[in-house]
Structure formats: structure tokens, C-alpha cells
Design an enzyme around this catalytic site. Structure first.
Site, PDB file in Angstrom:
ATOM      1  N   ASN A  34       1.372  -1.483   0.525  1.00 26.36           N
ATOM      2  CA  ASN A  34      -0.123   0.700   0.384  1.00 26.36           C
ATOM      3  C   ASN A  34       1.138   1.422  -0.062  1.00 26.36           C
ATOM      4  OD1 ASN A  34      -1.857   1.996   0.013  1.00 26.36           O
ATOM      5  ND2 ASN A  34      -2.398   1.188   2.481  1.00 26.36           N
ATOM      6  N   LYS A  74      -0.077   4.524  -0.708  1.00 29.47           N
ATOM      7  CA  LYS A  74      -0.539   5.810   0.713  1.00 29.47           C
ATOM      8  C   LYS A  74       0.046   6.810  -1.282  1.00 29.47           C
ATOM      9  CE  LYS A  74      -0.256   3.392   5.002  1.00 29.47           C
ATOM     10  NZ  LYS A  74      -0.102   3.302   6.418  1.00 29.47           N
ATOM     11  N   HIS A  92      -9.124   0.707   5.636  1.00 31.74           N
ATOM     12  CA  HIS A  92      -7.972   1.709   5.858  1.00 31.74           C
ATOM     13  C   HIS A  92      -7.779   2.170   6.867  1.00 31.74           C
ATOM     14  CE1 HIS A  92      -3.699   2.306   6.556  1.00 31.74           C
ATOM     15  NE2 HIS A  92      -3.696   1.400   5.644  1.00 31.74           N
ATOM     16  N   GLU A 102      -6.968   5.084   8.276  1.00 32.17           N
ATOM     17  CA  GLU A 102      -6.296   6.572   7.838  1.00 32.17           C
ATOM     18  C   GLU A 102      -7.236   6.935   7.049  1.00 32.17           C
ATOM     19  OE1 GLU A 102      -2.579   5.577   5.396  1.00 32.17           O
ATOM     20  OE2 GLU A 102      -1.397   4.715   7.292  1.00 32.17           O
ATOM     21  N   GLU A 137      -4.776  -4.682  10.492  1.00 29.36           N
ATOM     22  CA  GLU A 137      -3.506  -3.624  10.897  1.00 29.36           C
ATOM     23  C   GLU A 137      -4.246  -2.778  12.400  1.00 29.36           C
ATOM     24  OE1 GLU A 137      -2.179  -2.640   6.979  1.00 29.36           O
ATOM     25  OE2 GLU A 137      -3.455  -1.059   7.030  1.00 29.36           O
ATOM     26  N   GLY A 172       3.193   1.842  10.530  1.00 32.23           N
ATOM     27  CA  GLY A 172       4.064   3.632  10.486  1.00 32.23           C
ATOM     28  C   GLY A 172       4.583   4.285  11.787  1.00 32.23           C
ATOM     29  N   SER A 205       3.983  -2.027  10.064  1.00 39.23           N
ATOM     30  CA  SER A 205       5.227  -2.305  10.264  1.00 39.23           C
ATOM     31  C   SER A 205       5.725  -3.714  10.086  1.00 39.23           C
ATOM     32  CB  SER A 205       5.973  -1.740  11.827  1.00 39.23           C
ATOM     33  OG  SER A 205       5.283  -0.607  12.260  1.00 39.23           O
TER      34      SER A 205
HETATM   35  P1  13P Z   1       4.140   0.067   7.203  1.00 41.28           P
HETATM   36  O1  13P Z   1       4.230  -0.834   6.914  1.00 41.28           O
HETATM   37  O2  13P Z   1       4.203   1.834   6.738  1.00 41.28           O
HETATM   38  O3  13P Z   1       3.489   0.504   8.478  1.00 41.28           O
HETATM   39  O4  13P Z   1       2.028   0.617   6.660  1.00 41.28           O
HETATM   40  C1  13P Z   1       1.155  -0.269   7.608  1.00 41.28           C
HETATM   41  C2  13P Z   1      -0.310   0.171   6.573  1.00 41.28           C
HETATM   42  O5  13P Z   1      -0.912   0.477   6.358  1.00 41.28           O
HETATM   43  C3  13P Z   1      -0.284  -0.769   5.158  1.00 41.28           C
HETATM   44  O6  13P Z   1      -1.818  -0.849   4.974  1.00 41.28           O
END
Ligand code: 13P
Length: 251
Positions: free
Chosen positions: A9, A11, A96, A98, A168, A174, A214
Site C-alpha cells: 500500500n 499511500k 484502511h 487512515e 492492521e 508506520g 510495520s
Molecule cells: P506500515 O507498513 O508503514 O506500518 O503501514 C502499514 C499499512 O498501513 C498498510 O496498509
């Protein structure tokens, strides 16, 4: 045996040029063995159509990171499932954290998005996960169960099979602070248990559940060999071919 999925992903990162170079390099480096896994990347909207073109026949599927719940209309700036499908996109990430946090996506909206995506033949990667507060107060199972039930459990058995879930935990996204593989496996088994109650054991066994948060080249193996973890949804470590490839090779 469930086919493993490694999905990146991106982003709001990368450029059109980087997208081209990434796909070219990755497709050169994934060997026959890797082709037994489903490899997905989710670039930003403006790069999708080109990404589909560049990745055709190379063992890489292209996903969108979002879509609108309606089929068309006066929704300035939005993109429909039908539009994605018409560009050759195979899949879409929905729910997601976010999107839930910054764009007000709730269970009701997500249920509509899931239905739209399936009606337009898109594979859905449906994200679920608890906040740090919810884990600290022991509400993580209940939170995930509610998210899944509300957005997905109206689906019929033949529809749920087209859904890929991604657990997640928000506190691991992140942050560099992943869940432990034990915590992830525990939640994945719990999710599969819920799916089993709703759709029966045989149905639940077919559904793939990815871990995200992560996930990196140095911890991927530990996660990807857990019984109920069928792959990864990767953010930061999916932006460079070298890291993403190491994760692909570790399962
Ligand atoms: P990270 O791997 O940067 O922690 O992000 C995970 C994520 O949100 C994938 O959708």
C-alpha cells in the site's frame, strides 16, 4: 492451502516515473517461485492505468487504495468501482484506518463500498484493526469483530470468499512498532473463528487474512509463517523494490 498475498500500500507516495521503474525492476526480479504468490501493489489513483499496462502478464496485480460507494454522480473528486475496473485494476483496499480516521469512513459506508466493489468484480482487501487505547483496555477483539460484522456479514457465502481481510492494529502502522507475531496470530485465529461461525468452517478456511503494521524484511518471516497469517499488507517497506522483494521471498 491458501495462496499467500504480499500487497504494498503505497499511500500518498511515489511518482509516475518511480512507479514505472518499480514495476519494471520488481517484475524482472520475481522468479517462478514467487509467481505462486499473489503480488499486489496499490499506487495512487493517477498512476493506476499506467501501472496496469506496465504490469500486464508480469505476475503483479494492481489495486486502488480507495473508491466511492456510489456508482456515479455529482461527487467531485471521487472515483467509482466501475471506473477502476475499466482501467484494468484488479483489487481495492477498503476500510484502511487512515480512511476511517481522516475521511470519516464508517461501517455503513464501508458496507456499501464492499458491495459496489464486488458488483464490479474487484477483489477487496478489507482492513480492520484496533487503536492503542482499545488494546490497552482489552477491547481489541470486540472492536475487530464489530468492524467485520457490520461491513461484511450481510454478504452471502459465495461473496465473502472474494474478500481478503487485513488485520492492521492502528498502533503498529508506520510506528516501527509491530505487534508481536503471537498477538497477530491470536487475532487472525479469532477473526477466522468469527468467519467460521457466520459462514462455516470450510468457508472460513478459504479466506485469506493478511497482517499489516510495520512489517519489514527483518520481521516478515516470523509473521508470514503463522498458521492463520496468509500474507502481508505493507506500507513503508513496500516503497523500495529491495525491501518489498525480501518480504515476498520470506514466505
Ligand atoms: P506500515 O507498513 O508503514 O506500518 O503501514 C502499514 C499499512 O498501513 C498498510 O496498509
Amino acid at each position: 492451502m491458501r495462496q499467500k498475498i504480499i500487497a504494498g500500500n503505497w499511500k500518498m507516495n511515489q511518482t509516475l516515473e518511480i512507479t514505472h521503474d518499480f514495476i519494471t525492476e520488481l517484475s524482472e526480479k520475481i522468479n517462478q517461485k514467487e509467481k505462486s504468490k499473489q503480488i499486489i501493489i496499490a499506487p495512487p489513483y493517477p498512476f493506476l492505468e499506467r501501472a496496469v499496462h506496465w504490469s500486464k502478464g508480469k505476475g503483479i496485480d494492481i489495486a486502488a487504495q480507495n473508491m466511492h460507494q456510489c456508482d456515479k454522480g455529482a461527487y467531485t473528486g471521487e472515483v467509482s468501482a466501475d471506473m477502476l475496473y475499466s482501467t484494468g485494476v484488479n483489487a481495492v483496499i477498503l476500510g484502511h484506518s487512515e480512511r476511517r480516521e481522516h475521511f470519516g469512513e464508517n461501517d455503513e459506508i464501508l458496507m456499501q463500498k464492499v458491495v459496489q466493489a464486488l458488483e464490479n468484480n474487484l477483489q477487496v482487501i478489507f482492513c480492520t484493526g484496533e487503536s492503542f487505547e482499545q488494546r490497552k483496555t482489552g477491547k481489541h477483539f470486540e472492536t475487530v469483530q464489530t468492524q467485520i460484522e457490520k461491513a461484511l456479514f450481510a454478504l452471502q457465502a459465495h461473496e465473502i470468499e472474494k474478500i481478503v481481510l487485513a488485520y492492521e492494529p492502528i498502533w503498529a502502522i508506520g510506528t516501527g512498532e509491530s505487534a508481536t507475531s503471537g498477538q497477530a496470530q491470536e487475532m487472525h485465529a479469532y477473526i477466522r473463528g468469527n468467519l467460521s461461525e457466520r459462514y462455516g468452517k470450510a468457508g472460513a478456511e478459504k479466506i485469506r487474512i493478511l497482517y499489516g503494521g510495520s512489517l519489514k524484511p527483518d520481521n516478515a518471516k516470523e509473521f508470514l509463517f503463522q498458521k492463520d497469517i496468509d500474507g502481508g499488507l505493507i506500507g513503508g517497506a513496500s516503497l523500495k523494490v529491495v525491501d518489498f522483494l525480501k518480504i515476498i521471498e520470506s514466505c
